[in-house]
Design a protein around this motif. Structure first.
Motif, short mmCIF file in Angstrom:
data_model
loop_
_atom_site.label_atom_id
_atom_site.label_comp_id
_atom_site.label_asym_id
_atom_site.label_seq_id
_atom_site.Cartn_x
_atom_site.Cartn_y
_atom_site.Cartn_z
N SER A 257 -24.36 1.65 -3.74
CA SER A 257 -24.63 2.10 -5.10
C SER A 257 -23.55 1.63 -6.06
O SER A 257 -23.83 1.19 -7.18
CB SER A 257 -24.74 3.63 -5.14
OG SER A 257 -25.85 4.08 -4.40
N THR A 258 -22.30 1.72 -5.61
CA THR A 258 -21.17 1.30 -6.46
C THR A 258 -21.23 -0.20 -6.74
O THR A 258 -21.04 -0.63 -7.89
CB THR A 258 -19.84 1.65 -5.77
OG1 THR A 258 -19.77 3.06 -5.57
CG2 THR A 258 -18.66 1.19 -6.62
N ILE A 259 -21.49 -0.98 -5.71
CA ILE A 259 -21.56 -2.44 -5.88
C ILE A 259 -22.70 -2.82 -6.82
O ILE A 259 -22.54 -3.68 -7.70
CB ILE A 259 -21.73 -3.12 -4.51
CG1 ILE A 259 -20.42 -3.06 -3.74
CG2 ILE A 259 -22.21 -4.56 -4.66
CD1 ILE A 259 -20.51 -3.56 -2.33
N TYR A 260 -23.84 -2.18 -6.66
CA TYR A 260 -24.98 -2.48 -7.52
C TYR A 260 -24.66 -2.14 -8.98
O TYR A 260 -24.99 -2.91 -9.89
CB TYR A 260 -26.20 -1.71 -7.05
CG TYR A 260 -27.43 -1.94 -7.91
CD1 TYR A 260 -28.16 -3.12 -7.80
CD2 TYR A 260 -27.84 -0.99 -8.84
CE1 TYR A 260 -29.28 -3.34 -8.60
CE2 TYR A 260 -28.95 -1.20 -9.64
CZ TYR A 260 -29.66 -2.37 -9.51
OH TYR A 260 -30.77 -2.60 -10.31
N LEU A 261 -24.01 -1.01 -9.20
CA LEU A 261 -23.64 -0.61 -10.55
C LEU A 261 -22.67 -1.60 -11.17
O LEU A 261 -22.80 -1.97 -12.35
CB LEU A 261 -23.03 0.79 -10.53
CG LEU A 261 -22.62 1.37 -11.89
CD1 LEU A 261 -23.82 1.47 -12.82
CD2 LEU A 261 -21.97 2.74 -11.70
N GLN A 262 -21.71 -2.06 -10.38
CA GLN A 262 -20.75 -3.05 -10.88
C GLN A 262 -21.45 -4.35 -11.27
O GLN A 262 -21.15 -4.94 -12.31
CB GLN A 262 -19.69 -3.32 -9.82
CG GLN A 262 -18.74 -2.16 -9.58
CD GLN A 262 -17.82 -2.38 -8.39
OE1 GLN A 262 -18.03 -3.29 -7.58
NE2 GLN A 262 -16.79 -1.56 -8.27
N ARG A 263 -22.38 -4.78 -10.45
CA ARG A 263 -23.14 -6.01 -10.76
C ARG A 263 -23.93 -5.84 -12.05
O ARG A 263 -23.97 -6.73 -12.91
CB ARG A 263 -24.11 -6.33 -9.63
CG ARG A 263 -23.50 -6.86 -8.36
CD ARG A 263 -24.63 -7.14 -7.40
NE ARG A 263 -24.17 -7.40 -6.05
CZ ARG A 263 -24.95 -7.39 -4.99
NH1 ARG A 263 -26.23 -7.09 -5.13
NH2 ARG A 263 -24.46 -7.65 -3.80
N THR A 264 -24.58 -4.69 -12.17
CA THR A 264 -25.40 -4.43 -13.35
C THR A 264 -24.55 -4.44 -14.61
O THR A 264 -24.94 -5.01 -15.64
CB THR A 264 -26.12 -3.07 -13.21
OG1 THR A 264 -26.91 -3.07 -12.02
CG2 THR A 264 -27.01 -2.81 -14.41
N ASN A 265 -23.38 -3.83 -14.53
CA ASN A 265 -22.48 -3.80 -15.69
C ASN A 265 -21.98 -5.20 -16.04
O ASN A 265 -21.87 -5.55 -17.22
CB ASN A 265 -21.29 -2.88 -15.40
CG ASN A 265 -21.69 -1.42 -15.35
OD1 ASN A 265 -22.72 -1.04 -15.90
ND2 ASN A 265 -20.89 -0.60 -14.68
N GLN A 266 -21.70 -6.01 -15.02
CA GLN A 266 -21.24 -7.37 -15.26
C GLN A 266 -22.32 -8.21 -15.92
O GLN A 266 -22.06 -8.98 -16.85
CB GLN A 266 -20.80 -8.02 -13.95
CG GLN A 266 -19.51 -7.45 -13.39
CD GLN A 266 -19.19 -7.97 -12.00
OE1 GLN A 266 -19.97 -8.75 -11.42
NE2 GLN A 266 -18.07 -7.55 -11.44
N ARG A 267 -23.56 -8.06 -15.45
CA ARG A 267 -24.66 -8.82 -16.05
C ARG A 267 -24.91 -8.34 -17.48
O ARG A 267 -25.22 -9.14 -18.37
CB ARG A 267 -25.93 -8.68 -15.22
CG ARG A 267 -25.90 -9.46 -13.92
CD ARG A 267 -27.30 -9.58 -13.35
NE ARG A 267 -27.83 -8.29 -12.96
CZ ARG A 267 -27.73 -7.77 -11.75
NH1 ARG A 267 -27.08 -8.44 -10.80
NH2 ARG A 267 -28.25 -6.60 -11.46
N GLY A 268 -24.75 -7.04 -17.69
CA GLY A 268 -24.97 -6.48 -19.02
C GLY A 268 -23.90 -6.92 -20.00
O GLY A 268 -24.14 -7.07 -21.19
#
Length: 269
Positions: A257-268
């Motif tokens: 969950s943490t990794i996915y959130l980090q990826r999402t924030n980076q793409r955003g």
């Protein structure tokens, strides 16, 4: 052969062992659900491990259903493989979403969302180095058949099938085997953590093979947690060691969950 859970914080794609039924997987599904994750279950057949075309068809079926869900509700995805599940289907899923499978390269864009959502890997009594001899032992093993002593006629049939497969595919088998292991190692490209669980007395999934797999993943830069028990039956670790097992899975899902959130924030960003 498959079932899908409700919308949730994430999706665990379960690549179950041969001859498994929904009742055998209930405790695992309940564990994931207790963490807020739904499940998509893949039940494979024995011959999928020997016929890549059958594994590919099942992989596409699973991917299309997963894609349908992720388009509506993008969430982290964890691949959970049990016993021979990686060879029967999962490695084809990895090839397709990575774009390395020639037959599906034209559909790469369709599966990009799945690739972007992969955030974790769980191996339970897996991966195994699959051969026809091991395939025979899988078919006859009590943990697979759910009976203590397979009848003699079942032994004859299983050994006959394995012998026939040797005669038909011996020249192709080593090539497929190498491709299988290369695909599993190449999954480090997703940048997702691994939880690998095994036992020293598992005769179907040799501990040394699994430990070597974990070590190689680490050498390739992966985040790997290896949980090794002294005594625990094949695909029976959760039943034998519920506290350790549950804690390890919860930790992996939290990481995902943490990794996915980090990826999402980076793409955003």
């Amino acid at each position: 052969r498959r079932e899908r859970g409700r919308k949730s914080q994430g999706v665990v794609v379960v690549f179950a062992w041969m001859s498994s039924e929904e009742r055998h997987l209930k405790h695992y599904i309940d564990l994931y659900a207790s963490c807020g994750w739904s499940s998509l279950v893949c039940h494979s057949q024995f011959l999928n491990s020997f016929f890549p075309e059958k594994a590919e068809l099942l992989a596409l079926e699973i991917l299309n259903e997963l894609l349908e869900e992720l388009r509506i509700n993008p969430v982290p995805v964890v691949f959970a493989s049990f016993s021979g599940g990686p060879k029967a289907c999962m490695y084809k899923v990895l090839q397709i979403i990575r774009g390395t499978y020639e037959n599906q390269r034209e559909n790469m864009d369709n599966y990009r969302i799945v690739r972007d959502c992969v955030a974790g890997h769980i191996y339970d009594s897996s991966p195994v180095d699959f051969t026809s001899d091991l395939g025979t032992r899988f078919v006859l093993h009590p943990s697979i058949l759910r009976i203590s002593n397979p009848p003699r006629f079942a032994q004859w049939i299983a050994k006959g099938i394995a012998s026939s497969l040797d005669g038909l595919f011996l020249s192709r088998f080593e090539t497929q085997r190498a491709e299988y292991w290369q695909t599993l190692y190449a999954s480090v490209i997703f940048g997702a953590p691994y939880l690998i669980m095994c036992s020293e007395d598992d005769d179907l999934a040799p501990c040394q093979t699994i430990c070597n797999f974990a070590e190689r993943l680490r050498e390739l830069g992966a985040d790997v947690r290896l949980v090794k028990w002294t005594s625990s039956p094949h695909v029976g670790h959760y039943r034998q060691h519920p506290v350790d097992y549950k804690g390890s899975v919860i930790e992996l899902l939290q990481k995902a969950s943490t990794i996915y959130l980090q990826r999402t924030n980076q793409r955003g960003g």
